[in-house]
Each structure stands twice: as C-alpha cells, then as structure tokens.
Design a protein around this motif. Structure first.
Motif, PDB file in Angstrom:
ATOM      1  N   ALA A  92      -3.856 -38.384 -23.890  1.00 24.47           N
ATOM      2  CA  ALA A  92      -3.853 -39.572 -23.033  1.00 24.47           C
ATOM      3  C   ALA A  92      -2.473 -39.809 -22.437  1.00 24.47           C
ATOM      4  O   ALA A  92      -2.347 -40.235 -21.281  1.00 24.47           O
ATOM      5  N   SER A  93      -1.434 -39.513 -23.206  1.00 22.51           N
ATOM      6  CA  SER A  93      -0.070 -39.660 -22.680  1.00 22.51           C
ATOM      7  C   SER A  93       0.197 -38.665 -21.559  1.00 22.51           C
ATOM      8  O   SER A  93       0.886 -38.984 -20.580  1.00 22.51           O
ATOM      9  N   VAL A  94      -0.352 -37.465 -21.680  1.00 22.98           N
ATOM     10  CA  VAL A  94      -0.239 -36.485 -20.590  1.00 22.98           C
ATOM     11  C   VAL A  94      -0.893 -37.042 -19.329  1.00 22.98           C
ATOM     12  O   VAL A  94      -0.317 -37.008 -18.230  1.00 22.98           O
ATOM     13  N   ALA A  95      -2.116 -37.568 -19.485  1.00 25.96           N
ATOM     14  CA  ALA A  95      -2.832 -38.129 -18.331  1.00 25.96           C
ATOM     15  C   ALA A  95      -2.053 -39.268 -17.694  1.00 25.96           C
ATOM     16  O   ALA A  95      -1.957 -39.370 -16.463  1.00 25.96           O
ATOM     17  N   LYS A  96      -1.472 -40.140 -18.529  1.00 30.55           N
ATOM     18  CA  LYS A  96      -0.736 -41.287 -17.990  1.00 30.55           C
ATOM     19  C   LYS A  96       0.498 -40.843 -17.216  1.00 30.55           C
ATOM     20  O   LYS A  96       0.816 -41.383 -16.146  1.00 30.55           O
ATOM     21  N   LEU A  97       1.228 -39.858 -17.743  1.00 27.41           N
ATOM     22  CA  LEU A  97       2.433 -39.398 -17.053  1.00 27.41           C
ATOM     23  C   LEU A  97       2.091 -38.764 -15.705  1.00 27.41           C
ATOM     24  O   LEU A  97       2.809 -38.962 -14.716  1.00 27.41           O
ATOM     25  N   ILE A  98       0.997 -38.019 -15.656  1.00 29.69           N
ATOM     26  CA  ILE A  98       0.584 -37.420 -14.382  1.00 29.69           C
ATOM     27  C   ILE A  98       0.178 -38.509 -13.398  1.00 29.69           C
ATOM     28  O   ILE A  98       0.555 -38.485 -12.220  1.00 29.69           O
ATOM     29  N   ASN A  99      -0.576 -39.494 -13.876  1.00 28.87           N
ATOM     30  CA  ASN A  99      -0.972 -40.619 -13.024  1.00 28.87           C
ATOM     31  C   ASN A  99       0.249 -41.316 -12.433  1.00 28.87           C
ATOM     32  O   ASN A  99       0.322 -41.576 -11.225  1.00 28.87           O
ATOM     33  N   ASN A 100       1.230 -41.613 -13.281  1.00 29.60           N
ATOM     34  CA  ASN A 100       2.405 -42.330 -12.792  1.00 29.60           C
ATOM     35  C   ASN A 100       3.269 -41.473 -11.881  1.00 29.60           C
ATOM     36  O   ASN A 100       3.871 -41.971 -10.929  1.00 29.60           O
ATOM     37  N   MET A 101       3.329 -40.164 -12.148  1.00 30.04           N
ATOM     38  CA  MET A 101       4.054 -39.276 -11.254  1.00 30.04           C
ATOM     39  C   MET A 101       3.438 -39.312  -9.852  1.00 30.04           C
ATOM     40  O   MET A 101       4.152 -39.398  -8.839  1.00 30.04           O
ATOM     41  N   LEU A 102       2.112 -39.308  -9.789  1.00 30.99           N
ATOM     42  CA  LEU A 102       1.436 -39.327  -8.492  1.00 30.99           C
ATOM     43  C   LEU A 102       1.731 -40.614  -7.730  1.00 30.99           C
ATOM     44  O   LEU A 102       2.085 -40.585  -6.540  1.00 30.99           O
ATOM     45  N   VAL A 103       1.598 -41.761  -8.396  1.00 28.61           N
ATOM     46  CA  VAL A 103       1.801 -43.020  -7.676  1.00 28.61           C
ATOM     47  C   VAL A 103       3.255 -43.180  -7.252  1.00 28.61           C
ATOM     48  O   VAL A 103       3.551 -43.675  -6.149  1.00 28.61           O
ATOM     49  N   LEU A 104       4.196 -42.732  -8.083  1.00 24.81           N
ATOM     50  CA  LEU A 104       5.610 -42.894  -7.741  1.00 24.81           C
ATOM     51  C   LEU A 104       6.018 -41.939  -6.621  1.00 24.81           C
ATOM     52  O   LEU A 104       6.815 -42.311  -5.748  1.00 24.81           O
ATOM     53  N   CYS A 105       5.479 -40.731  -6.627  1.00 28.76           N
ATOM     54  CA  CYS A 105       5.752 -39.808  -5.517  1.00 28.76           C
ATOM     55  C   CYS A 105       5.153 -40.340  -4.224  1.00 28.76           C
ATOM     56  O   CYS A 105       5.761 -40.241  -3.154  1.00 28.76           O
ATOM     57  N   ASN A 106       3.937 -40.905  -4.311  1.00 29.67           N
ATOM     58  CA  ASN A 106       3.317 -41.501  -3.125  1.00 29.67           C
ATOM     59  C   ASN A 106       4.156 -42.652  -2.583  1.00 29.67           C
ATOM     60  O   ASN A 106       4.343 -42.795  -1.365  1.00 29.67           O
ATOM     61  N   MET A 107       4.673 -43.476  -3.498  1.00 28.46           N
ATOM     62  CA  MET A 107       5.479 -44.615  -3.055  1.00 28.46           C
ATOM     63  C   MET A 107       6.797 -44.147  -2.438  1.00 28.46           C
ATOM     64  O   MET A 107       7.272 -44.724  -1.452  1.00 28.46           O
ATOM     65  N   ALA A 108       7.378 -43.088  -3.009  1.00 32.01           N
ATOM     66  CA  ALA A 108       8.642 -42.571  -2.483  1.00 32.01           C
ATOM     67  C   ALA A 108       8.482 -42.056  -1.058  1.00 32.01           C
ATOM     68  O   ALA A 108       9.298 -42.350  -0.182  1.00 32.01           O
ATOM     69  N   VAL A 109       7.422 -41.303  -0.811  1.00 30.68           N
ATOM     70  CA  VAL A 109       7.226 -40.775   0.544  1.00 30.68           C
ATOM     71  C   VAL A 109       6.803 -41.890   1.499  1.00 30.68           C
ATOM     72  O   VAL A 109       7.117 -41.849   2.700  1.00 30.68           O
ATOM     73  N   ALA A 110       6.144 -42.921   0.960  1.00 36.01           N
ATOM     74  CA  ALA A 110       5.814 -44.078   1.793  1.00 36.01           C
ATOM     75  C   ALA A 110       7.071 -44.792   2.251  1.00 36.01           C
ATOM     76  O   ALA A 110       7.183 -45.226   3.410  1.00 36.01           O
TER      77      ALA A 110
END
Length: 292
Positions: free
Chosen positions: A164-182
């Motif tokens: 579950a921690s693996v899943a959470k880190l991937i989820n947060n990586m995606l949203v933070l990368c999306n926000m950075a490019v935004a």
C-alpha cells in the motif's frame, strides 16, 4: 472494543472525528497539540493521557503522522506497551522498507501492523470519502473494513505489508509531477499573454486536466497558498518515491525534476505553504504573477 488514534493533524483530525461518529466503540486520542485533541473530544473521543496509556488500553490503533521518523518513534512506544493481539493501522505516507521493518518488530511481540495510507486530500477526509489502501493480512483487513469505512469512501486491499505504501508513493508522484508541469504551463501562458481564465477553462475541459492542475488553479492561481497539504510534506513524499525508483533501478526522468522544483520552493521559504505554492518559484524567478 477500544480504538486508539495517534496524530490529529490536517488529515488525521477529520479522519478521527469521522471514525468517532461512525463506530460504536470508544475512541481515545493522542496528539502533541491540545487543540487537536479538543476538536476530537468535542465529538465524543476521550483523551488518552499519553501515548503509553493509549497503547496499553487499545485493541486497535490508528497512526496518522508526518514522516517515517515520527512513525518509527510512535511504533517503538506502541511495541513497548501494547498487548499481544493489538492491530495497528498506519495511515501515514511511509517508506515501504520502513513499514516492513516495523511490521517484523511488532510481529515478534504478537502485534499486527498494516500500512494503510490514504489519498484524496483534506476536503475528502472531512467528508469521509477518501480512499484508503491497505497492505498486510487480508483477513485483518476484512475484519476491520467497517471501521475503515467510517472515515473513507473506498477501501482497497493492495497486497502484503508495504504494498500500500508503494501505491501511495506512486499516486503522490503522479499528482506532484502533474502539478509541477501545470505550474510551468500556466507560467508560459501568462508570459505569452493569453487570457488565463480561458486557458484554465480549456484545460479543465480538455485532455490536459488533472487533479494536480485543479489544485494549482484552485489555490495558488487564486493567490491562496495557506497550507492544505504542506509543500514540506509533498517534498518528503516525492523524495520517498524517488528513493523507491532508485531502489528498483527505474530511471528517474520526471520525479527528480519535480523534486528539484519543490527543493527550490523550500529554499525560497515556501515549505510551510500549500504544495501548489511551487508556482511561486516561477513567479519569483520571472518577477511575474500567474493568476486566473
């Protein structure tokens, strides 16, 4: 049954209050902030009188803490005082390796640990619609699923402890990368001179939309950078994701770039602001203001 809850911050507080209102069990709470404890006792929780007392008397314990170091310190105290048969759910965003190590240490004392990080943000924590992902014994997950449902809208058993921690880190990586490019894209739009309100409307109704984009436009682009999810915590989460990529030999092409942007934001003094304040790095460097 007595439930113990440790960590009553921006996410832990509303989750705990929903738990208190959604179960027919006694809930005892502990936090370093008396105001956070008071907010939970106001809806029916009881102050534990200390972490050791909470661990000694609880059948199920939830922890919701800022960093792996905080989790390790609390779990050490739980291990010293909890009775065999106690079940611990760590709702924090943690490193999989840390969770597995703590799981083994508690198992030696007859205490079960499941990693159960959440996603959805503060607003969904308040309305009890967040997603909770769980790693660990599936029978224990099923046994306590109704308890988890008291403060979440979706409960997913991911796999063994740490998954579950693996899943959470991937989820947060995606949203933070999306926000950075935004942040970068909106700055380009501002300097190119187009109508920012119309650009936001186009993206939100087009293929470029994302949770991260909506967070940026709803907060930083409105000039609101009061912390909902603090940038310092986002930096911690993304750092854990980048470490996980390194551990598994995955080339870091996107995550480290977003991490560098967060590091710059912290260097400029924005760490205590909302994560969307990463936009302020562009605004500072280019001496402009990006608003919609």
């Amino acid at each position: 049954m007595r439930i113990g809850y440790v960590g009553l911050g921006n996410m832990g507080g509303p989750m705990c209050r929903n738990l208190v209102k959604g179960v027919n069990h006694e809930v005892v709470v502990h936090d370093l902030d008396p105001a956070a404890i008071a907010a939970c006792t106001a809806v029916g929780a009881r102050p534990a009188g200390g972490l050791a007392a909470l661990a000694e008397s609880s059948d199920v314990i939830f922890t919701s803490l800022p960093t792996p170091k905080h989790v390790e310190a609390v779990v050490e105290e739980i291990a010293a005082h909890a009775k065999p048969g106690t079940v611990v759910f760590d709702l924090s965003t943690n490193a999989p390796a840390v969770i597995r190590r703590l799981h083994a240490a508690l198992a030696a004392k007859g205490i079960a640990l499941l990693d159960a990080p959440v996603t959805g943000g503060v607003a969904r924590a308040v309305e009890a619609s967040i997603v909770v992902m769980v790693g660990g014994d599936e029978a224990l997950f099923d046994q306590h699923r109704a308890m988890l449902a008291a403060f979440s809208g979706t409960q997913v058993h991911v796999g063994p402890v740490g998954s579950a921690s693996v899943a959470k880190l991937i989820n947060n990586m995606l949203v933070l990368c999306n926000m950075a490019v935004a942040a970068e894209g909106m700055t380009i739009g501002r300097l190119a001179g187009i109508d920012m309100g119309k650009l936001v409307q186009i993206v939100q109704n087009g293929s470029g939309d994302s949770f991260g984009f909506r967070g940026l436009t709803a907060r930083a682009m409105k000039g609101d950078v009061a912390p909902s999810f603090a940038l310092d915590l986002a930096y911690k989460d993304l750092g854990l994701a980048v470490d996980l990529a390194t551990e598994h030999g995955v080339p870091g092409l996107m995550g480290p770039q977003a991490l560098a942007l967060l590091r710059m934001a912290r260097g400029l003094g924005f760490g205590g602001l909302d994560t969307s304040a990463m936009l302020k790095v562009y605004e500072t460097l280019l001496n402009t203001e990006v608003r919609a």
